[in-house]
Write a protein that holds these residues in place. Structure first.
Motif, short mmCIF file in Angstrom:
data_model
loop_
_atom_site.label_atom_id
_atom_site.label_comp_id
_atom_site.label_asym_id
_atom_site.label_seq_id
_atom_site.Cartn_x
_atom_site.Cartn_y
_atom_site.Cartn_z
N VAL A 56 -69.58 -48.88 -3.81
CA VAL A 56 -69.81 -47.78 -2.87
C VAL A 56 -68.71 -46.73 -3.01
CG1 VAL A 56 -69.94 -47.18 -0.41
CG2 VAL A 56 -71.06 -49.25 -1.25
N PHE A 57 -67.48 -47.18 -3.19
CA PHE A 57 -66.36 -46.24 -3.36
C PHE A 57 -66.56 -45.42 -4.64
CE2 PHE A 57 -62.19 -45.82 -1.17
CZ PHE A 57 -61.72 -44.73 -1.88
N ASN A 58 -67.00 -46.09 -5.71
CA ASN A 58 -67.27 -45.37 -6.97
C ASN A 58 -68.32 -44.29 -6.77
OD1 ASN A 58 -65.44 -46.87 -8.50
ND2 ASN A 58 -66.95 -48.39 -9.09
N LYS A 59 -69.34 -44.62 -5.97
CA LYS A 59 -70.40 -43.65 -5.69
C LYS A 59 -69.84 -42.47 -4.89
CE LYS A 59 -74.76 -42.56 -6.09
NZ LYS A 59 -75.36 -42.33 -7.42
N ALA A 60 -68.93 -42.76 -3.97
CA ALA A 60 -68.32 -41.70 -3.16
C ALA A 60 -67.52 -40.75 -4.03
CB ALA A 60 -67.44 -42.32 -2.08
N VAL A 61 -66.82 -41.30 -5.02
CA VAL A 61 -66.05 -40.47 -5.95
C VAL A 61 -67.00 -39.61 -6.77
CG1 VAL A 61 -64.52 -40.49 -7.97
CG2 VAL A 61 -64.09 -42.05 -6.05
N GLU A 62 -68.10 -40.23 -7.24
CA GLU A 62 -69.09 -39.50 -8.04
C GLU A 62 -69.69 -38.34 -7.26
OE1 GLU A 62 -73.60 -40.23 -9.64
OE2 GLU A 62 -72.26 -41.95 -9.56
N LEU A 63 -69.96 -38.58 -5.95
CA LEU A 63 -70.56 -37.55 -5.10
C LEU A 63 -69.52 -36.58 -4.52
CD1 LEU A 63 -73.12 -39.77 -3.15
CD2 LEU A 63 -73.61 -38.17 -5.00
N GLN A 64 -68.26 -36.77 -4.92
CA GLN A 64 -67.16 -35.91 -4.47
C GLN A 64 -66.98 -35.98 -2.96
OE1 GLN A 64 -67.85 -31.98 -6.10
NE2 GLN A 64 -67.93 -32.73 -8.20
N LEU A 65 -67.24 -37.17 -2.39
CA LEU A 65 -66.99 -37.40 -0.97
C LEU A 65 -65.54 -37.75 -0.72
CD1 LEU A 65 -70.15 -39.49 0.01
CD2 LEU A 65 -69.83 -37.01 0.06
#
Length: 406
Positions: free
Chosen positions: A183-192
């Protein structure tokens, strides 16, 4: 100029496993922006001329649904902006969808990912993420707004200590932390959240001991299980025994795939299907023992679309959720029945469908079968990798290896 969208199989950045990521390419005024679809596949399964998966592509229908949904999402926005005569670029189109998620909210991103998984019929993964989400909420006292930037190495250590105090095993903790990391990796990808806040470089999830315990019985135990007189036992106990034996002789086929097997999967004395967990094509020869088991459940009017085992009924279990719930329910009963067989036979290991899968590989390994075919048998820390090893060999090699099963 109106923007255009196109899904491409991105050749220029292959992943570590050799697959190519699927990307949505948004073009406006000759400028391009790429959006990951979160999927990848081998080059041989993609038609580069037509820009779509080939007929033999594993999970072809699911991939096509995702492509259609994502393309429609962007095309609808393009039509809306064009109709309103609003200025936009490829960047602003992509940014529009990224901004739909509230920045910094861990739980909200979990909710979005879970919803996406349910929409894509990835119900097993959705359950894993729901379990992780529930654990985080318990740890934080039901605090919904958890900023990603608050999750640092100290926070992760406190979470680990809290889990251990509740009696969680390394395997459970590893699963929870791997899910949170994803989930954290996805947040980085989405620039969250900025990459600077990423805590998993210092906090290593690999430290947890998740080695699989040895869960294989011996050939003599297999012979006892096959020789059981089932006359006096209830249908569920007989089904549980048959599933165990079918899995053992069927290259360790797991319970979910057994439940989904249809008569159409049997061609020329072989079982051919796509493994649900990995999307890999599986192909093995039917043994006499497996033929006998299938014959037990024939009703005489089956079509290729009918399920072989009395677990699912295509007239009742139509949706992915109905199928998922039914398979989970029957698995619990099958496990309970197999535990009873274990006590009846005086086995030291409690039988489960997984034990059949593990035993298949272990027996072959002990029989001197090439280690490259079995890898580390089903005692491998990553069972899907073991199955991938099996997939890479010719049917004749696997058929010859399986002669050692008894």
């Amino acid at each position: 100029m109106k923007a255009s969208t196109e899904v491409v199989c991105y050749k220029y950045k292959p992943l570590k496993d050799g697959t190519l990521p699927l990307m949505l390419r948004v073009t406006k005024d000759r400028k391009r922006k790429y959006v990951s679809l979160g999927l990848s596949l081998h080059e041989k399964f993609w038609d580069f001329e037509k820009g779509k998966p080939k007929r033999n592509c594993p999970n072809k229908e699911r991939i096509e649904r995702l492509i259609a949904a994502k393309t429609a999402e962007y095309n609808d926005l393009i039509v809306e902006m064009t109709a309103q005569q609003r200025e936009y670029t490829a960047d602003t189109l992509v940014s529009h969808f990224r901004s739909q998620i509230q920045c910094g909210s861990v739980v909200e991103l979990y909710d979005k990912l879970i919803a996406d998984m349910k929409r894509e019929k990835q119900l097993g993964n959705a359950e894993v993420y729901k379990y992780s989400r529930a654990s985080l909420l318990k740890f934080t006292g039901q605090r919904l707004q958890i900023p990603f930037r608050n999750i640092d190495t100290k926070w992760l250590r406190r979470y680990e200590d809290w889990l251990r105090q509740r009696g969680s095993s390394d395997t459970t903790i590893s699963q929870l932390f791997r899910t949170l990391r994803s989930v954290f990796n996805k947040a980085v990808e989405l620039q969250l959240v900025k990459r600077d806040y990423y805590p998993f470089d210092a906090y290593k999830v690999s430290k947890f001991d998740t080695r699989t315990k040895k869960r294989a019985v011996g050939k003599e135990d297999i012979r006892q299980i096959i020789a059981l007189d089932l006359t006096e036992f209830r249908p569920l106990a007989r089904l549980a025994r048959d599933i165990f034996v079918f899995s053992y002789f069927g290259a360790g086929i797991n319970f979910a795939d057994i439940a989904l097997l249809k008569y159409g999967n049997i061609q020329n004395g072989r079982v051919q299907y796509i493994r649900k967990k990995t999307g890999k094509p599986i192909n093995f020869r039917l043994t006499d023992e497996m033929h006998a088991i299938i014959s037990k459940y024939r009703r005489g009017s089956e079509t290729d679309e009918d399920y072989i085992f009395p677990i699912l009924d295509r007239r009742i279990h139509k949706t992915e959720q109905q199928i998922y719930d039914r398979v989970r329910k029957v698995l619990k009963h099958v496990n309970k029945a197999l535990h009873e067989w274990s006590r009846l036979l005086g086995l030291k290991i409690e039988l489960t469908p997984y034990v059949a899968r593990h035993t298949f590989a272990t027996v072959l390994k002990r029989s001197g079968v090439n280690i490259a075919i079995i890898s580390e048998s089903l005692g491998h820390s990553d069972l899907s990798t073991t199955q991938i090893y099996l997939d890479s060999f010719e049917n004749s090699q696997i058929d010859a290896a399986m002669q050692n099963l008894l």
